[in-house]
Every structure is written in structure tokens, then in C-alpha cells.
Design a protein around this motif. Structure first.
Motif: not given
Length: 154
Positions: A58-62, A64-68, A85-93, A99-102
Motif C-alpha cells: 500500500y502507499t503510505w502518507g505522501d 511512501d512505501l509501507a513501513d513494514e 520476471c517481476a511485477a508490482a501492485f498495491g492498494s492506494c487512495d 496515488r500508488g507511488r509505492a
């Protein structure tokens, strides 16, 4: 080489975990294998044991990557993910400027470590809707398809 995939995620509210599970479902439906780990259970060396890697946060704060995820993110610096092979995903707001910078941060890190990012990062606002659940499943299927196309073997 088969489509053995690892999904590592960080989730505060359960939204990113839900995304990981639906992506995993898509991987299975496409004929791949998948292990899904919460960031707390994952070790950076796990990434070396799979040829498909998906990282979710998830994207946190302004923006940022999740603290965890921070320690794991720093620890993967020594890895060589060439040939993976790789990919990234996440929840955002979408209420936030970045939005979704993590997801972008994780995608960039995967490229930096030599992995081939085969899909644009998947960003879902908060909890997925029914159509977004289908999008997550399709993301997993597409990941395996792109993996197969690159490697020639499933």
C-alpha cells in the motif's frame, strides 16, 4: 524453468492482501504455481528461489512505501534478480497527490536489481470492486502468460 511465482506483500487494512490473493488466483488459473507471503514472513533470499516475483505494498502518507516493507526493501539491494520476471501492485487512495507511488517504487527497485518487469504496476484504490477483482485475477494470468512468452516453458 516453470512459472513458480512468489508474491510478497505488506497490508495494513487487508486491501493489499486481498489483491495478492486474487492475483495468486489468476496465476493458478493460468497454470502457474504461487506462494503468497506477508512481508513479515518473507526473507529476501526467498526471491532467489522463484523465477516470478510480485511485490505488493500500500502507499503510505505522501507517496511512501509501507513501513513494514522498508527493511525488506533495503535488504534486497544485494540481490541479482537477472533472469527473473517481476511485477508490482498495491492498494492506494486517489485522494492523495502521489496515488500508488509505492507500486512505482517497487517496480523501479525490481528493474534496478535486474529483473524484467513484465507488466505495468497494478494500482487499486482501497478495497477492490467486483470489476477490480477481475482485473487482479487477469493481472495474475497475464503475469504467467508474459512469463511463458519470455521463457518459452510453463
Amino acid at each position: 524453468m516453470n512459472a513458480a511465482c512468489l508474491i510478497v506483500y505488506a497490508s495494513m487494512t487487508g486491501n493489499t492482501e486481498e489483491l495478492a490473493r486474487y492475483i495468486g488466483k489468476g496465476i493458478l488459473q493460468a497454470g502457474g504455481t504461487v506462494e503468497i507471503k506477508d512481508i513479515i514472513e518473507a526473507d529476501v533470499t526467498d526471491l532467489e528461489n522463484y523465477n516470478g516475483i510480485l511485490l505488493g505494498s500500500y502507499t503510505w502518507g505522501d507517496g511512501d512505501l509501507a513501513d513494514e516493507f522498508l527493511d525488506f526493501y533495503e535488504e534486497i539491494d544485494g540481490l541479482d534478480l537477472t533472469g527473473k520476471c517481476a511485477a508490482a501492485f498495491g492498494s492506494c487512495d486517489s485522494c492523495y497527490e502521489h496515488r500508488g507511488r509505492a507500486v512505482d517504487i517497487l517496480s523501479d527497485k525490481l528493474v534496478e536489481l535486474g529483473a524484467e518487469v513484465v507488466l505495468d504496476g497494478l494500482k487499486i484504490d482501497l478495497a477492490p470492486t467486483d470489476s477490480e477483482i477481475e482485473q487482479c485475477i487477469q493481472f495474475g494470468e497475464d503475469f504467467v502468460k508474459n512469463h511463458f512468452d519470455l521463457r518459452g516453458v510453463l
